[in-house]
Design a protein around this motif. Structure first.
Motif, mmCIF file in Angstrom:
data_model
loop_
_atom_site.group_PDB
_atom_site.id
_atom_site.type_symbol
_atom_site.label_atom_id
_atom_site.label_comp_id
_atom_site.label_asym_id
_atom_site.label_seq_id
_atom_site.Cartn_x
_atom_site.Cartn_y
_atom_site.Cartn_z
ATOM 1 N N ALA A 42 -18.073 113.435 56.253
ATOM 2 C CA ALA A 42 -18.180 114.499 55.263
ATOM 3 C C ALA A 42 -19.560 115.142 55.261
ATOM 4 N N GLY A 43 -20.342 114.865 56.282
ATOM 5 C CA GLY A 43 -21.666 115.456 56.385
ATOM 6 C C GLY A 43 -22.644 114.475 56.982
ATOM 7 N N ALA A 44 -23.802 114.997 57.337
ATOM 8 C CA ALA A 44 -24.856 114.154 57.905
ATOM 9 C C ALA A 44 -26.213 114.666 57.426
ATOM 10 N N ARG A 45 -27.122 113.735 57.241
ATOM 11 C CA ARG A 45 -28.473 114.084 56.809
ATOM 12 C C ARG A 45 -29.450 113.482 57.819
ATOM 13 N N ARG A 46 -30.057 114.344 58.582
ATOM 14 C CA ARG A 46 -31.019 113.902 59.580
ATOM 15 C C ARG A 46 -32.407 113.841 58.960
ATOM 16 N N ASP A 51 -44.036 114.223 62.622
ATOM 17 C CA ASP A 51 -43.959 114.403 64.080
ATOM 18 C C ASP A 51 -42.694 115.133 64.521
ATOM 19 N N GLY A 52 -41.866 115.541 63.581
ATOM 20 C CA GLY A 52 -40.615 116.224 63.935
ATOM 21 C C GLY A 52 -39.399 115.394 63.561
ATOM 22 N N ARG A 53 -38.293 115.678 64.212
ATOM 23 C CA ARG A 53 -37.044 115.004 63.900
ATOM 24 C C ARG A 53 -37.123 113.526 64.256
ATOM 25 N N ASP A 54 -36.727 112.708 63.296
ATOM 26 C CA ASP A 54 -36.614 111.278 63.492
ATOM 27 C C ASP A 54 -35.208 111.004 64.028
ATOM 28 N N LYS A 55 -34.980 109.875 64.644
ATOM 29 C CA LYS A 55 -33.652 109.556 65.159
ATOM 30 C C LYS A 55 -32.723 108.986 64.093
#
Length: 136
Positions: A42-46, A51-55
């Protein structure tokens, strides 16, 4: 994440004792057995850091536990919650239960067949935020 989550849930003895192999994404197969678990994303939260996008990603999963009786749907839901409580091994990073969905009685025209000949099914469900370390 999807395949690993299903494999983890299928390997849980308490949940498998109730739902067997009926733990599926999106829809349950016609002619399948109950109780069963259906899941949808139902969705995702990155997450991000300086330093930018975390995994690390939090996937909101909506779980619907179906049964021929309300008691079997609720028992499956409780077994699923216990199974998810242990979901901490990499690449999973834990689970936050987000709240219950209203219980439902549904007259099904598709999906699993009730062994008692009824076309009435019961659902108990909840949402969970599953933290997962993406590999991409």
């Amino acid at each position: 994440m999807e395949e690993l989550l299903v494999a983890y849930l299928l390997a849980n003895a308490g949940l498998a004792a109730l739902a067997g192999t009926q733990i599926k994404w999106a829809v349950l197969p016609q002619g399948g057995t109950l109780p069963a678990v259906a899941m949808i994303e139902a969705g995702a939260r990155r997450t991000r850091s300086l330093d930018g996008r975390d995994k690390l990603t939090g996937y909101r999963i909506r779980f619907s536990c179906w049964g021929e009786t309300f008691a079997s749907a609720v028992a499956t839901k409780r077994a699923l919650i216990v199974a998810l409580d242990g979901l901490r091994a990499a690449p999973f990073r834990g689970v936050d239960l987000q709240g219950d969905m209203p219980s439902l009685v549904d007259a099904a025209t598709d999906g699993p067949a009730a062994s008692n000949g009824s076309d009435i099914f019961h659902r108990a469900g909840f949402d969970a935020l599953i933290w997962f370390e993406d590999q991409f």
